[in-house]
Design a protein around this motif. Structure first.
Motif, mmCIF file in Angstrom:
data_model
loop_
_atom_site.group_PDB
_atom_site.id
_atom_site.type_symbol
_atom_site.label_atom_id
_atom_site.label_comp_id
_atom_site.label_asym_id
_atom_site.label_seq_id
_atom_site.Cartn_x
_atom_site.Cartn_y
_atom_site.Cartn_z
ATOM 1 N N SER A 77 0.852 -1.279 0.080
ATOM 2 C CA SER A 77 0.161 0.033 0.016
ATOM 3 C C SER A 77 0.767 1.294 0.068
ATOM 4 C CB SER A 77 -0.956 0.042 1.407
ATOM 5 O OG SER A 77 -1.795 -1.040 0.915
ATOM 6 N N GLU A 249 1.702 -0.993 9.212
ATOM 7 C CA GLU A 249 1.430 -2.547 8.771
ATOM 8 C C GLU A 249 2.138 -3.279 10.438
ATOM 9 O OE1 GLU A 249 3.719 -5.592 5.764
ATOM 10 O OE2 GLU A 249 2.673 -3.694 4.202
ATOM 11 N N LEU A 252 -1.131 -3.133 12.911
ATOM 12 C CA LEU A 252 -1.715 -3.966 12.775
ATOM 13 C C LEU A 252 -1.319 -5.464 13.096
ATOM 14 C CD1 LEU A 252 -2.945 -3.060 8.321
ATOM 15 C CD2 LEU A 252 -3.857 -2.753 11.330
ATOM 16 N N LEU A 279 -5.049 1.185 4.476
ATOM 17 C CA LEU A 279 -5.161 -0.261 5.833
ATOM 18 C C LEU A 279 -5.178 0.592 6.861
ATOM 19 C CD1 LEU A 279 -3.374 -2.685 4.047
ATOM 20 C CD2 LEU A 279 -1.598 -2.048 5.474
ATOM 21 N N GLN A 281 -7.501 2.713 7.362
ATOM 22 C CA GLN A 281 -8.666 3.262 7.641
ATOM 23 C C GLN A 281 -9.263 2.228 7.768
ATOM 24 O OE1 GLN A 281 -9.149 5.687 3.752
ATOM 25 N NE2 GLN A 281 -7.300 6.391 4.041
ATOM 26 N N MET A 282 -9.614 0.792 7.136
ATOM 27 C CA MET A 282 -9.804 -0.304 7.001
ATOM 28 C C MET A 282 -10.005 -1.638 7.756
ATOM 29 S SD MET A 282 -10.144 -0.985 2.777
ATOM 30 C CE MET A 282 -8.720 -0.607 2.015
ATOM 31 N N ALA A 283 -8.874 -0.699 9.175
ATOM 32 C CA ALA A 283 -8.469 -2.089 10.276
ATOM 33 C C ALA A 283 -9.904 -1.707 11.066
ATOM 34 C CB ALA A 283 -7.477 -1.471 10.897
ATOM 35 N N SER A 284 -9.541 -3.272 12.167
ATOM 36 C CA SER A 284 -11.243 -3.160 12.656
ATOM 37 C C SER A 284 -10.314 -2.778 13.994
ATOM 38 C CB SER A 284 -12.069 -3.846 12.405
ATOM 39 O OG SER A 284 -12.909 -4.263 13.390
ATOM 40 N N PRO A 286 -10.683 1.012 13.748
ATOM 41 C CA PRO A 286 -9.818 2.253 12.565
ATOM 42 C C PRO A 286 -8.716 2.304 13.390
ATOM 43 C CG PRO A 286 -11.822 2.291 11.849
ATOM 44 C CD PRO A 286 -12.286 1.789 13.480
#
Lengths: 342, 342
Positions: A77, A249, A252, A279, A281-284, A286
DNA sequence: CTGAAAGCGCTTACAG
DNA sequence: CTGAAAGCGCTTACAG
């Protein structure tokens, strides 16, 4: 070149140099039988008059200059978003972008020149003195994005304010009430990593928060580093309540390590990343992260490359764009603490 | 071209066609004053003999053919990973890859040809009949990756077994004991989405599981579609216990929607994605998903493009590579159920 | 619509 | 080491 100006021919150069067309032709084609001084004079004139060998004319006239972008490792990314900035800037300038993996075949720089490239932009690449010499000999300008090495003034580079970013990330965690903050970073050698880490240290020290040796772990800019590093941190007798990761990364990976331990983010552990790739914004949840303006950095690199390709001078051999803390949902006050400030 | 073979000249063509060199030159330069039949015959011979105008020779001889890769929208993981496959295949073949956003300026295809491109690979791009005509007129071959439209036999395309993938994903959820399974998909018009959705329907029907209208929601291939769609699904009186998402981004949006509702994955909700981009491995929990071999698809597209550029015929105008279910940690039996099979 | 002829930009074998 | 001369591949103004 102005639209009506006749293109420079060998005859023009021959006249200017006071030699025959044949001799100029030999210089252009790198034949041996030319006196060094004659060769030098003719070369100088060729350059001054922007002479272009017939084989190169096509590239120039129809499509504008071509810039080679090289990356190393995966097209992650981080690379993709920077590349997007490069592509959009190139489209504005009428330049073309060739993308390839960094290769170090013998004469690679010369090959790039003969393939019509006018400059190289390197993302996540390592350049040694040998490479720089090869580039210089080929007359090919280089712009490095987010250089892994210390800025050498033979190299033009574009980066971000990594120290300020590390500082902001750590201050954010401190202001939430965290004291036990770890840094899970990238390669010790990478200057961007060093700067982020020193930003972290500076913030900690300014607040009188101790930086324990076990809380600072270098690694790679990868998910695995985050996963393994966070597991090690959480195994400590006094585990940190917050982790500042050297990039998204790593963050995450750290989030996943926490999850497998049954820890919730941000309630049980706060995590901050770096880069603000998609990545984050899309993490859970965020991810709170330090934004690097990757597209803008790509754009700046492209414009610098074009100016160098044009033979223009550049004000500074290193440009740094501002980072910015983006607060999302992966950070909160530590368990049982009342937020120090806000 | 063989190393010792003399390059085809206008004189060769003139001789073969029984016309003068001047006439052949006119055809090559698209001048008007040539009889249509003469022009056609000469053009045919130029093509057969692989005649290359001087301006193009450089590109060909020094660096091999150049392929233009166009994408639309963001340079997302899906695009980046496919591009990686294209780049690596190109490196093996000695081809260069130019990357740009799809543009539809007048004469774009002709401009690409004059810029020396020998073929176009389109990722996530829409092609209308007008575009195809423009390409055909310019003589520029096109390969579409994962086409949004139904395969037209004037277009060469590379895709994956989307129906089988949708089937496998749904069967996996069914075998865990789920019955209330929703499909959160991409654009209704996109054939890949249709195929995935019908794979889902086929699996459901084979198992006698009802497909409720409210459980099938089209959208875009984006995080937002997943976030909003999952919120709507979870608001239903009888919410699904599992969601099959049309791609990984949608799946991540769905995971975040569940988290904001206080639902845990996979305990309270199972989620399956599609693509197996790096997003899937880095999700927390890691995402069960249907793998598309994106790098291989990119490689196949590049090789097809090169063959077409070479004037070779291709066996089939559409190639489909196999998908594969990758089970990670985002799927489990539904709450309180004992797994049906295993 | 065609092609003979002049000419352009470049390269190269060779004489000096 | 240099350049006059022959030659190559191509283009173009022009006569037919």
């Amino acid at each position: 070149m102005p639209r009506n100006a006749r293109r420079t021919t060998l005859a023009d150069i021959a006249q200017a140099a006071g030699v025959s067309v044949a001799t100029v032709s030999k210089v252009v084609n790198d034949r041996g039988d030319v006196a060094p001084r004659t060769r030098a004079r003719v070369q100088e004139l060729l350059h001054q008059h922007h002479y272009l060998a017939p084989v190169f004319r096509h590239t120039e006239s129809v499509e504008g200059p071509t810039i080679e972008v090289q990356f190393k490792g995966g097209l992650k990314s981080y690379v993709a978003e920077t590349l997007e900035g490069i592509i959009d800037s190139a489209a504005e300038s009428g330049a073309s972008v060739v993308i390839s993996r960094a290769s170090r075949a013998p004469h690679w720089a010369r090959d790039l020149v003969s393939a019509g490239r006018r400059a190289v932009i390197a993302i996540t690449s390592v350049y040694t003195t040998t490479h720089l010499n090869e580039l210089a000999r080929a007359g090919l300008p280089l712009v490095v994005l987010d250089p892994l090495h210390l800025p050498d003034n033979r190299v033009n580079s574009v980066g971000a304010t990594n120290f300020a970013g590390g500082l902001a990330a750590t201050q954010h965690l401190l202001s939430l009430g965290h004291r036990r903050i770890a840094y899970l970073g990238g390669p010790t050698m990478a200057v961007c990593n060093q700067a982020r880490m020193h930003g972290y240290r500076a913030a900690m020290e300014a607040q009188g928060a101790p930086v324990r040796d076990a809380y600072v772990r270098p690694g790679e800019f990868t998910y695995e580093t985050g996963l393994l590093g966070a597991v090690a941190l959480l195994d400590l007798e006094e585990p940190p309540t917050a982790i500042f990761a050297g990039n998204d990364e790593i963050a995450l990976g750290a989030m996943e390590a926490a999850r497998t331990r049954g820890l919730r983010i941000p309630e049980d552990l706060s995590v901050v990343g770096f880069d603000d790739t998609s990545l984050a914004q899309m993490a859970s949840p965020p991810l709170t992260t330090v934004r690097q303006p990757l597209r803008e950095m790509g754009g700046a690199a492209l414009r610098t490359a074009l100016r160098l390709a044009n033979g223009e001078k550049v004000e500074s051999h290193h440009i740094e764009l501002a980072t910015e803390l983006v607060v999302r949902a992966s950070t909160a006050p530590p368990r049982g603490a009342t937020s120090a400030h806000r």
